[in-house]
Design a protein around this motif. Sequence first.
Motif, mmCIF file in Angstrom:
data_model
loop_
_atom_site.group_PDB
_atom_site.id
_atom_site.type_symbol
_atom_site.label_atom_id
_atom_site.label_comp_id
_atom_site.label_asym_id
_atom_site.label_seq_id
_atom_site.Cartn_x
_atom_site.Cartn_y
_atom_site.Cartn_z
ATOM 1 N N UNK A 79 5.198 -3.366 6.473
ATOM 2 C CA UNK A 79 5.182 -2.249 5.219
ATOM 3 C C UNK A 79 6.725 -2.000 5.059
ATOM 4 N N UNK A 80 6.889 -1.579 3.634
ATOM 5 C CA UNK A 80 8.188 -1.183 2.820
ATOM 6 C C UNK A 80 8.561 0.109 3.563
ATOM 7 N N UNK A 81 9.607 0.162 4.267
ATOM 8 C CA UNK A 81 10.322 1.514 4.707
ATOM 9 C C UNK A 81 10.709 1.581 6.042
ATOM 10 N N UNK B 33 -1.665 -7.947 3.599
ATOM 11 C CA UNK B 33 -1.298 -8.282 2.153
ATOM 12 C C UNK B 33 -2.046 -9.397 1.791
ATOM 13 N N UNK B 34 -2.211 -9.563 0.567
ATOM 14 C CA UNK B 34 -3.033 -10.854 -0.134
ATOM 15 C C UNK B 34 -2.337 -11.678 -0.881
ATOM 16 N N UNK B 35 -2.130 -12.905 -0.668
ATOM 17 C CA UNK B 35 -1.752 -13.897 -1.623
ATOM 18 C C UNK B 35 -2.501 -14.383 -2.401
#
Length: 490
Positions: A390-392, A400-402
């Motif tokens: 996660x960002x942070x 997450x999905x590509x």
Amino acid sequence: MATERTSLFIFFGGTGDLAYRKLYPSMFNLYKKGTLREHFAVIGTSRNKLTDQAFQDEVRKSLGTAKSDKEAEKFISHFFYEAHDVTDKEHYSVLRDRANELDKQFKLQGNRIFYLSLAPSFFGTVAGYLKETGLTDSQGFDRLIIEKPFGRDFDSAKQLNDALSKSFEEDQIFRIDHYLGKEMIQNIEAVRFGNTLVESLWNNRYIDNIQVTLSEKLGVEERASYYDNSGALRDMVQNHIMQIVSLLAMEQPVSFTDVDIRAEKVKALRSLRVYNVADASTNFVRGQYGAGDSQRAYRDEDNVPHDSTNETFVAGKLLFDNYRWSGTPFYIRTGKMLADKFTRVDVVFKKPLIDIFSFPQNHNAPLEANVLTMYIEPKAGFTLRLNAKTNGQGFQTTPINLDYFVDDKDSKETPEPYERLLHDTMKGDGTNFASWSEVSYAWRFVDQIRKVWDLQQPEFPNYTPGSMGPAAADELIQRDHRQWVYRLNK
């Protein structure tokens, strides 16, 4: 411009819903793209008494064009009609003479495609009379397209095939399954065999399970009389689902040709475990929809017996006894009156043996499995679910999905399944058609499930419209400590 193909098409059942709704519009698409131009002709047949002009008027309606459309009018001018009784041998002589006449008029080189959109009970009769009356004696190719259902079980399917084999060779018979004409079904081979990253992981060491879902939002509609004598197992599992599964399970073919691809599909189906009575009861469940807010129960539909035990839903677990797939289950499900209309394949990969991020002191949720989802319809594309940070601040993981989805412009240019399959038939390419061997192994598997169900009295109805089927479908996969990737209220 596409390569022009030369052929005479003779449609038995040429005034039916399939012909007007799918076949003729698909042929018009091929005409506009240049696959059909000057050297083709169509003879529509049925019991109806029609003139050529009246038939052409009906074809025009099916295309949704006006007489001012010059391209459409030129296309329609290649259509002709013969009233025909498929059980009357004399009528085939009239058909032969008309075919020979059109062959000369349009310089068709003796190439003929016979499309049987009829009840299977007429397949052998038509094939036999085509040969006996010389309709297959032209100097070009002769190819026979047949629509499902191809039998009700293995024995009836074999009888049909034996009857066809008296007049046509196996490589002349094209058993059409429109699912094999869908863009994303054909993409299965590209994704598997065109990417080392994927194919190297495509086995039981890295894949935990594979799920195939064919969900229909509508009920039986006007097909009730047919459907109540067929059911979801025969109508969807024996053909569409088994074809998809064979593409997912097969080994890489020696070459990308119809002969080699079909050979590998047959090998996969040969290794599919045919269940005994106990295993069939455990690994397959069936359902029938009841009433919803504004929806009648299946047993209250028109032309359905009030005590019908016909299934409108099937879920099951398939096992392959071979080196690649031993221990990796394939879960399938299909049904009517479900939450939405879609077809998808979910490939669930195994989780890491050790999840270093989920120790108690990290306060992190366990890693989720990587999932490759192939969206077949209505949207077309792929999603690959991965785990990432996660960002942070701190170190937490999240899935997450590509994504890749076919855009609207490309989607409009994608050939319709029948357009693609008619084109393949003209080429003589049987890649996307079922061979007799594939059909026979699919029936052997399905027959065992059917025999077990026929001995049991189901408790119907057992699911509500708008759901994803009966609770037993969830219990089937939960027994293996797994869950459906697509589920409601997740």
